[in-house]
Structures are given as structure tokens and as C-alpha cells.
Design a protein around this motif. Structure first.
Motif, PDB file in Angstrom:
ATOM      1  N   LEU A  68      -7.490  30.183  24.153  1.00  0.00           N
ATOM      2  CA  LEU A  68      -8.252  28.927  24.169  1.00  0.00           C
ATOM      3  C   LEU A  68      -8.569  28.519  25.613  1.00  0.00           C
ATOM      4  O   LEU A  68      -9.700  28.134  25.938  1.00  0.00           O
ATOM      5  CB  LEU A  68      -7.454  27.821  23.463  1.00  0.00           C
ATOM      6  CG  LEU A  68      -8.104  26.444  23.464  1.00  0.00           C
ATOM      7  CD1 LEU A  68      -9.421  26.465  22.683  1.00  0.00           C
ATOM      8  CD2 LEU A  68      -7.174  25.388  22.870  1.00  0.00           C
ATOM      9  N   LEU A  69      -7.564  28.641  26.489  1.00  0.00           N
ATOM     10  CA  LEU A  69      -7.792  28.267  27.890  1.00  0.00           C
ATOM     11  C   LEU A  69      -8.886  29.139  28.508  1.00  0.00           C
ATOM     12  O   LEU A  69      -9.732  28.652  29.256  1.00  0.00           O
ATOM     13  CB  LEU A  69      -6.491  28.375  28.693  1.00  0.00           C
ATOM     14  CG  LEU A  69      -5.399  27.366  28.319  1.00  0.00           C
ATOM     15  CD1 LEU A  69      -4.119  27.642  29.093  1.00  0.00           C
ATOM     16  CD2 LEU A  69      -5.862  25.924  28.559  1.00  0.00           C
ATOM     17  N   GLU A  84      -9.168  29.449  37.069  1.00  0.00           N
ATOM     18  CA  GLU A  84      -9.236  28.516  38.199  1.00  0.00           C
ATOM     19  C   GLU A  84      -9.370  27.066  37.772  1.00  0.00           C
ATOM     20  O   GLU A  84      -9.025  26.157  38.525  1.00  0.00           O
ATOM     21  CB  GLU A  84     -10.345  28.922  39.179  1.00  0.00           C
ATOM     22  CG  GLU A  84     -11.767  28.706  38.701  1.00  0.00           C
ATOM     23  CD  GLU A  84     -12.278  29.870  37.839  1.00  0.00           C
ATOM     24  OE1 GLU A  84     -13.496  29.941  37.645  1.00  0.00           O
ATOM     25  OE2 GLU A  84     -11.490  30.706  37.351  1.00  0.00           O
ATOM     26  N   ARG A  85      -9.820  26.828  36.534  1.00  0.00           N
ATOM     27  CA  ARG A  85      -9.974  25.432  36.108  1.00  0.00           C
ATOM     28  C   ARG A  85      -8.725  24.883  35.440  1.00  0.00           C
ATOM     29  O   ARG A  85      -8.632  23.702  35.157  1.00  0.00           O
ATOM     30  CB  ARG A  85     -11.159  25.325  35.162  1.00  0.00           C
ATOM     31  CG  ARG A  85     -12.442  25.522  35.928  1.00  0.00           C
ATOM     32  CD  ARG A  85     -13.623  25.758  35.059  1.00  0.00           C
ATOM     33  NE  ARG A  85     -14.788  25.861  35.916  1.00  0.00           N
ATOM     34  CZ  ARG A  85     -15.946  26.335  35.544  1.00  0.00           C
ATOM     35  NH1 ARG A  85     -16.122  26.745  34.311  1.00  0.00           N
ATOM     36  NH2 ARG A  85     -16.951  26.392  36.383  1.00  0.00           N
ATOM     37  N   VAL A  86      -7.781  25.742  35.141  1.00  0.00           N
ATOM     38  CA  VAL A  86      -6.535  25.272  34.510  1.00  0.00           C
ATOM     39  C   VAL A  86      -5.563  24.881  35.624  1.00  0.00           C
ATOM     40  O   VAL A  86      -5.260  25.686  36.506  1.00  0.00           O
ATOM     41  CB  VAL A  86      -5.933  26.358  33.606  1.00  0.00           C
ATOM     42  CG1 VAL A  86      -4.630  25.875  32.987  1.00  0.00           C
ATOM     43  CG2 VAL A  86      -6.937  26.743  32.511  1.00  0.00           C
ATOM     44  N   LEU A  92       1.595  31.637  31.113  1.00  0.00           N
ATOM     45  CA  LEU A  92       1.800  31.221  32.506  1.00  0.00           C
ATOM     46  C   LEU A  92       0.809  31.941  33.429  1.00  0.00           C
ATOM     47  O   LEU A  92       0.281  31.348  34.376  1.00  0.00           O
ATOM     48  CB  LEU A  92       3.239  31.498  32.943  1.00  0.00           C
ATOM     49  CG  LEU A  92       4.330  30.761  32.134  1.00  0.00           C
ATOM     50  CD1 LEU A  92       5.707  31.103  32.686  1.00  0.00           C
ATOM     51  CD2 LEU A  92       4.113  29.260  32.139  1.00  0.00           C
ATOM     52  N   GLU A  93       0.538  33.207  33.137  1.00  0.00           N
ATOM     53  CA  GLU A  93      -0.426  33.944  33.953  1.00  0.00           C
ATOM     54  C   GLU A  93      -1.841  33.395  33.766  1.00  0.00           C
ATOM     55  O   GLU A  93      -2.627  33.367  34.712  1.00  0.00           O
ATOM     56  CB  GLU A  93      -0.362  35.447  33.621  1.00  0.00           C
ATOM     57  CG  GLU A  93       0.851  36.099  34.284  1.00  0.00           C
ATOM     58  CD  GLU A  93       1.330  37.370  33.585  1.00  0.00           C
ATOM     59  OE1 GLU A  93       2.440  37.827  33.918  1.00  0.00           O
ATOM     60  OE2 GLU A  93       0.605  37.899  32.701  1.00  0.00           O
ATOM     61  N   ALA A  94      -2.130  32.944  32.560  1.00  0.00           N
ATOM     62  CA  ALA A  94      -3.444  32.327  32.334  1.00  0.00           C
ATOM     63  C   ALA A  94      -3.565  31.055  33.171  1.00  0.00           C
ATOM     64  O   ALA A  94      -4.596  30.800  33.798  1.00  0.00           O
ATOM     65  CB  ALA A  94      -3.636  32.021  30.849  1.00  0.00           C
ATOM     66  N   VAL A  95      -2.482  30.269  33.217  1.00  0.00           N
ATOM     67  CA  VAL A  95      -2.513  29.045  34.035  1.00  0.00           C
ATOM     68  C   VAL A  95      -2.728  29.419  35.504  1.00  0.00           C
ATOM     69  O   VAL A  95      -3.481  28.768  36.232  1.00  0.00           O
ATOM     70  CB  VAL A  95      -1.215  28.225  33.851  1.00  0.00           C
ATOM     71  CG1 VAL A  95      -1.187  27.024  34.793  1.00  0.00           C
ATOM     72  CG2 VAL A  95      -1.056  27.775  32.401  1.00  0.00           C
ATOM     73  N   ILE A 107      -8.643  21.418  33.662  1.00  0.00           N
ATOM     74  CA  ILE A 107      -8.083  21.451  32.310  1.00  0.00           C
ATOM     75  C   ILE A 107      -6.567  21.298  32.428  1.00  0.00           C
ATOM     76  O   ILE A 107      -5.930  21.989  33.227  1.00  0.00           O
ATOM     77  CB  ILE A 107      -8.394  22.807  31.615  1.00  0.00           C
ATOM     78  CG1 ILE A 107      -9.903  23.072  31.574  1.00  0.00           C
ATOM     79  CG2 ILE A 107      -7.789  22.850  30.214  1.00  0.00           C
ATOM     80  CD1 ILE A 107     -10.267  24.522  31.231  1.00  0.00           C
ATOM     81  N   ARG A 108      -6.020  20.360  31.659  1.00  0.00           N
ATOM     82  CA  ARG A 108      -4.556  20.230  31.574  1.00  0.00           C
ATOM     83  C   ARG A 108      -4.158  20.245  30.115  1.00  0.00           C
ATOM     84  O   ARG A 108      -4.986  19.981  29.246  1.00  0.00           O
ATOM     85  CB  ARG A 108      -4.082  18.891  32.173  1.00  0.00           C
ATOM     86  CG  ARG A 108      -4.441  18.688  33.614  1.00  0.00           C
ATOM     87  CD  ARG A 108      -3.874  17.347  34.097  1.00  0.00           C
ATOM     88  NE  ARG A 108      -4.485  16.939  35.346  1.00  0.00           N
ATOM     89  CZ  ARG A 108      -4.114  17.405  36.536  1.00  0.00           C
ATOM     90  NH1 ARG A 108      -3.126  18.279  36.636  1.00  0.00           N
ATOM     91  NH2 ARG A 108      -4.718  17.009  37.631  1.00  0.00           N
ATOM     92  N   PHE A 109      -2.894  20.480  29.831  1.00  0.00           N
ATOM     93  CA  PHE A 109      -2.432  20.379  28.450  1.00  0.00           C
ATOM     94  C   PHE A 109      -1.016  19.812  28.392  1.00  0.00           C
ATOM     95  O   PHE A 109      -0.172  20.151  29.188  1.00  0.00           O
ATOM     96  CB  PHE A 109      -2.532  21.722  27.712  1.00  0.00           C
ATOM     97  CG  PHE A 109      -1.854  22.886  28.391  1.00  0.00           C
ATOM     98  CD1 PHE A 109      -2.496  23.597  29.408  1.00  0.00           C
ATOM     99  CD2 PHE A 109      -0.592  23.294  27.996  1.00  0.00           C
ATOM    100  CE1 PHE A 109      -1.875  24.680  30.018  1.00  0.00           C
ATOM    101  CE2 PHE A 109       0.033  24.391  28.602  1.00  0.00           C
ATOM    102  CZ  PHE A 109      -0.609  25.076  29.626  1.00  0.00           C
ATOM    103  N   VAL A 110      -0.775  18.917  27.433  1.00  0.00           N
ATOM    104  CA  VAL A 110       0.547  18.302  27.218  1.00  0.00           C
ATOM    105  C   VAL A 110       0.746  18.101  25.716  1.00  0.00           C
ATOM    106  O   VAL A 110      -0.235  17.867  25.003  1.00  0.00           O
ATOM    107  CB  VAL A 110       0.674  16.934  27.920  1.00  0.00           C
ATOM    108  CG1 VAL A 110       0.651  17.086  29.405  1.00  0.00           C
ATOM    109  CG2 VAL A 110      -0.382  15.945  27.463  1.00  0.00           C
ATOM    110  N   SER A 111       2.019  18.115  25.254  1.00  0.00           N
ATOM    111  CA  SER A 111       3.266  18.504  25.889  1.00  0.00           C
ATOM    112  C   SER A 111       3.642  19.889  25.382  1.00  0.00           C
ATOM    113  O   SER A 111       3.405  20.202  24.224  1.00  0.00           O
ATOM    114  CB  SER A 111       4.392  17.548  25.471  1.00  0.00           C
ATOM    115  OG  SER A 111       4.117  16.233  25.886  1.00  0.00           O
ATOM    116  N   SER A 112       4.255  20.674  26.248  1.00  0.00           N
ATOM    117  CA  SER A 112       4.628  22.026  25.853  1.00  0.00           C
ATOM    118  C   SER A 112       6.056  22.049  25.342  1.00  0.00           C
ATOM    119  O   SER A 112       6.924  21.337  25.849  1.00  0.00           O
ATOM    120  CB  SER A 112       4.501  22.970  27.047  1.00  0.00           C
ATOM    121  OG  SER A 112       3.140  23.168  27.365  1.00  0.00           O
TER     122      SER A 112
END
Ligand code: SAH
Ligand code: SF4
Ligand code: F3S
Length: 476
Positions: free
Chosen positions: A234-235, A269-271, A262-265, A247-252
Motif C-alpha cells: 500500500l505504501l 521517499e514520501r513515507v 521497515l525497508e519500505a519506510v 505519508i505517515r501511519f498510526v498506530s502500529s
């Protein structure tokens, strides 16, 4: 007739988003926002059940509306949100002025219900099924919690540049202390296509930063004919949207934080390198009583992986102190984890037993209030020291800030001076005032700048440090 409404929101981001959607619904049904409760024909409380205190405040606020009701005999006084689902009919008994009780899984029916009450004067109770005691099948219960999504309306949002987007409804974890799974219903991930479309439409309205919401957001997962999709997928998709900057996401939830995610984050570059991963406690014995599905060792390993994989990552956490049977020794394990975690900040809560949860049924709430308070203050002081220390590293550094608007203090001053609502006044100003925004790692930065900088990214050199804010100067 010009019908005016006022919505009072408490609770988490889910509620803030629901209030925005309710506002959009009412605006599209020819209602206009009221400045004060007193002049409103419709008053809605969007409520939270996560701790008792939040509920008691709503009940006393409702009690104070007797004179409003006398002045607005045709008015609608509604309770929506999590307490509506939890207390249901009881609300009519405790607050007889209320004539609408609407659970979060029935929010899609808000304006219809209001129209019916206005016509007939009959109170309405609209709830989803009771998840634990309905006698219905899982599918029937799920169907009673409607996934509520509606077109987003710029006028209903607090900020043009930032928006929340729900990617998951409900929760299936049933941590023993927590009421959320009962009131928000079964976990349901929204389809990828819907989410992407909603984010695109927000970006078309000028939005530059989205916050993806879910109770266990990192476990977002959908399956269709073309395969299985996870949070990292999705990211990746959202990262491709032009003109979306952050782009941020909560709560994990601590389990399910795969290295791939974690590698996607790290790589997208926008995450943003910011993760909210509540640990809740630092002792395995307590985590077990809470039915959290990991050990402290696994949580520490997660922290190690986050800091190793994502450079400059900021992690925040939630902790509960004074949970049933928490000994001093167990509490000190939480202190140890807070020191180990090097969290940007932690949200610390005193345990509050919630009727209908496992911990309220099974365990005694035996830590005295005074002791809960002491542990809360003690832990907060330790965390504040860590937050300050981590912030010190930013002194003289230049950070990139997505500018949100005038700082709250400045807005209040503007309002007082001009005697009008803050936003129009500020946007006409040419002179520099105190503006606020955030770094990629979600640190708040204040600096002097023109209001027209709102919605842009600026470089700011940090000159002063406080535990929860950085202050700096624009770099020309
Ligand atoms: N889904 C999120 C949390 C939602 S509730 C997660 O799992 O991380 C927000 C926070 O409220 C929780 O993280 C927890 O720290 C706190 N909380 C929940 N129930 C509580 C209770 N009964 N008493 C005190 N704090 C509670
Ligand atoms: Fe509550 Fe646990 Fe679900 Fe979070 S994961 S909402 S704390 S039950
Ligand atoms: Fe949020 Fe409170 Fe409901 S924390 S999900 S508003 S119980």
C-alpha cells in the motif's frame, strides 16, 4: 430554515476523522456550523470510552445542557462515537435531554436520523450488534458495523494541507484492558483501490500530507483475485502519487512489523521515518495479563531493527501504569524499557477498568489511585528527560519543515486583537508571525515566517530546544 450544528470531539484520531465526515455530511445537507453550542440547533458529542474519565466528562457536559434544551425544544442533542455504542440506552436514562444515540458503525445514517427526529420528535437509538453477547454469526456482527466512507470535503477539514485517511476499521486483538474491539467492531481492511482514490482526491484538494489510520495499522492486509497485499504494498502505491509529499501511519502493533515494511519506510521517499508502536508495558508477566502477543525481548528486538534499518527514525509509544496486580518491580521494568526505547515521546495512561473487558472481569483493579499517579508522573519525568536529550541533537541542524500554519498561540492573539475567527485574518497578513510545522520525524518546529508559507516545505535552522518543540529560523 438555517439549521446550525456544533460537534464536540474527544478521543483519538478515529474520532477526529469521524467528526470531519459528519461535518461534511451535515454541510451537504444544508446545515451550517455554529460558533457556540448555545446557538446550535444540533449538538453532537463524539465520544470516547477508552478511560472512565473521558466518559464522565461527557455525562457532566450533557447535564449542563438542560437550559439549551429548554431554549431549543426541537433541537437534536446527539451522542455518537464509542460511548454511544458502549452505553446505548443507558445514555437516555443518564441524560434525558439526549434524543440521538448513534454508534460509530452507524455513522452513515447520521443525517437521515437527524431529519427523522426533527420531523417526529421521537428519539433514535442506532447501534451495531453487541460483539460479545448478540448471539449472531460473525458475518452478521461484521455487517452491523458499516464501513463509512464518504467524499471528503475541504470545508469540513481543519487543514487544507493535511488529512487523515482510514485504512482499517475495528480491531480483533482484544487486549484485556481495551474497549475498542467491542465498540469499533471487527477488524476490516479497506480495499487498496478505495484508499488510493481517496488519497488522490485529497491531493487534488491541496492536501500534501496524509496520516493513515488503523488500530493495528501495520497489519493492513487485503486479498483479491490478483493476490495478497500488505502494508508495504500500500505504501508503495501511495508513494507514487504526485504532489503528495508526506505519508505517515498510526498506530502500529509490535508484531507484524516486518523488515520488509521497515525497508519500505526507509526506501520510499514520501513515507516519513516516524513510527508509533505502543509497547504498553515492560514486564512479560504484565504483557501476558494484558494479552499483548509479544515479549519485551521481542519488542526490544523490534526497536533494534527499526533503529538499524531506518536512519533517523523516531519511535513513539503508549504505556499503561497501574494495571491490575502491577508490582513495583514490574513497574520498574517499564521504566527500563522506556530508557532502552529512546522514544521521541510516550503517551502514559493510568489503568482505568472498562466494564465489558476481560481485565475488568478477571482481575482486581488493586493499584491505589495515588500509586498510579506517582508511577505516571515518575515515568513522564523520565520520558521528558529523554525527549529533551534527543531534541538536543537538533541544535544548529537544518531540518525540513512542512509548514502547517500560525502557531496556536499566535492564532489566539490574532483572534483577540481582531475579534474574528483566526484563519481569514492570518491569511491576509503580510508580516512575519510565529508559524508552526513538523520535521519528517514528526517533531514540532516553530519559527517566524509569513502565513503564506503554510502548505510549503521550508528549511529551518534550529536555535532553541524544549522537550516537545524546536524553535528556529528560516534558512534563506
Ligand atoms: N490501537 C492502539 C491503541 C488504541 S487505544 C494500539 O493498540 O496501540 C489508545 C491507548 O489507550 C492504548 O495504546 C493504551 O495505552 C490506552 N488504553 C487503552 N485502554 C485503556 C484502559 N482501560 N486504561 C488506560 N489506558 C488505556
Ligand atoms: Fe485496543 Fe489492543 Fe486493539 Fe489497540 S490492539 S485497539 S489496545 S485491543
Ligand atoms: Fe478512539 Fe476512544 Fe474510540 S481512543 S477508538 S475514540 S474508545
Amino acid at each position: 430554515m438555517n439549521v446550525k450544528f456544533y460537534i464536540k470531539t474527544v478521543g483519538c484520531q478515529m474520532n477526529v476523522l469521524d467528526s470531519e465526515l459528519a461535518t461534511a455530511d451535515l454541510l451537504q445537507n444544508d446545515c451550517t456550523p455554529a460558533e457556540t453550542m448555545d446557538e446550535a440547533d444540533i449538538i453532537l458529542f463524539n465520544t470516547c470510552s477508552v478511560r472512565e474519565h473521558a466518559e464522565e466528562k461527557v455525562y457532566s457536559a450533557l447535564g449542563r445542557l438542560r437550559s439549551w434544551k429548554a431554549k431549543h425544544p426541537q433541537g437534536v442533542l446527539g451522542v455518537m462515537g464509542c460511548m454511544a455504542q458502549k452505553d446505548g440506552k443507558l445514555i437516555f436514562r443518564r441524560a434525558p435531554e439526549v434524543n440521538l444515540v448513534l454508534g460509530p458503525g452507524r455513522l452513515n445514517e447520521l443525517s437521515d436520523a437527524i431529519a427523522r427526529i426533527a420531523k417526529s420528535g421521537t428519539p433514535e437509538l442506532l447501534l451495531s450488534s453487541n460483539r460479545l453477547h448478540s448471539g449472531q454469526t460473525a458475518a452478521e456482527v461484521r455487517a452491523s458495523f458499516h464501513q463509512y466512507d464518504r467524499p471528503r470535503l475541504l470545508q469540513a477539514r481543519d487543514s487544507r494541507y493535511q488529512a487523515m485517511v482510514r485504512i482499517m476499521f475495528g480491531c480483533n486483538k482484544f487486549c484485556t484492558y481495551c474497549i475498542v474491539p467491542s465498540v469499533r467492531g471487527p477488524e476490516q481492511s479497506r480495499p487498496m483501490k478505495e484508499i488510493v482514490q481517496e488519497v488522490k482526491s485529497l491531493v487534488e484538494q491541496g492536501c500534501r500530507e496524509v496520516m493513515l489510520l488503523g488500530q493495528t495499522v501495520n497489519n493492513w492486509h487485503v486479498q483479491d483475485e490478483s493476490g495478497d497485499y500488505y502494508m508495504a504494498d500500500l505504501l508503495e502505491r501511495l508513494n507514487d502519487i504526485n504532489d503528495l509529499w508526506r505519508i505517515r501511519f498510526v498506530s502500529s502493533y509490535p508484531t507484524g512489523m516486518t523488515n520488509r515494511l521497515l525497508e519500505a519506510v526507509r526506501d520510499l521517499e514520501r513515507v516519513m521515518p516516524y513510527l508509533h508502536v505502543p509497547a504498553q508495558h515492560g514486564a512479560n508477566s504484565v504483557l501476558k495479563r494484558m494479552k499483548r502477543m509479544y515479549t519485551v525481548e521481542e519488542y526490544r528486538d523490534l526497536l533494534d531493527r527499526i533503529y538499524a534499518i531506518i536512519p533517523g527514525a523516531a519511535v513513539t509509544s503508549d504505556f499503561i501504569v497501574g494495571f491490575c496486580g502491577e508490582t513495583e518491580e514490574e513497574y520498574l521494568k517499564t521504566v527500563e524499557l522506556v530508557r532502552y526505547g529512546q522514544f521521541k515521546n510516550s503517551f502514559i495512561f493510568k489503568y482505568s477498568p472498562r466494564p465489558g473487558t476481560k481485565s475488568a472481569e478477571l482481575y482486581e483493579d488493586d493499584v491505589p489511585e495515588e500509586e498510579k499517579k506517582r508511577r505516571n508522573n515518575d515515568l513522564l519525568a523520565i520520558q521528558t528527560e529523554i525527549s529533551q536529550k534527543l531534541n538536543n541533537a537538533f541544535l544548529n541542524q537544518t531540518v525540513s519543515v512542512l509548514v502547517e500554519g500560525p502557531s496556536l498561540l499566535t492564532q489566539k492573539e490574532q483572534m483577540r486583537d481582531a475579534g474574528v475567527s483566526p484563519l481569514p485574518v492570518v491569511s491576509n497578513l503580510e508580516t512575519a508571525i510565529q508559524m508552526t510545522g513538523r520535521t519528517p520525524c514528526d517533531r514540532i518546529v516553530v519559527f517566524n515566517g509569513k502565513p503564506s508559507l503554510a502548505g510549503t516545505i521550508q528549511q529551518v535552522q534550529i536555535k532553541e530546544i524544549a522537550p516537545f518543540t524546536l524553535a528556529g529560523e528560516l534558512v534563506r
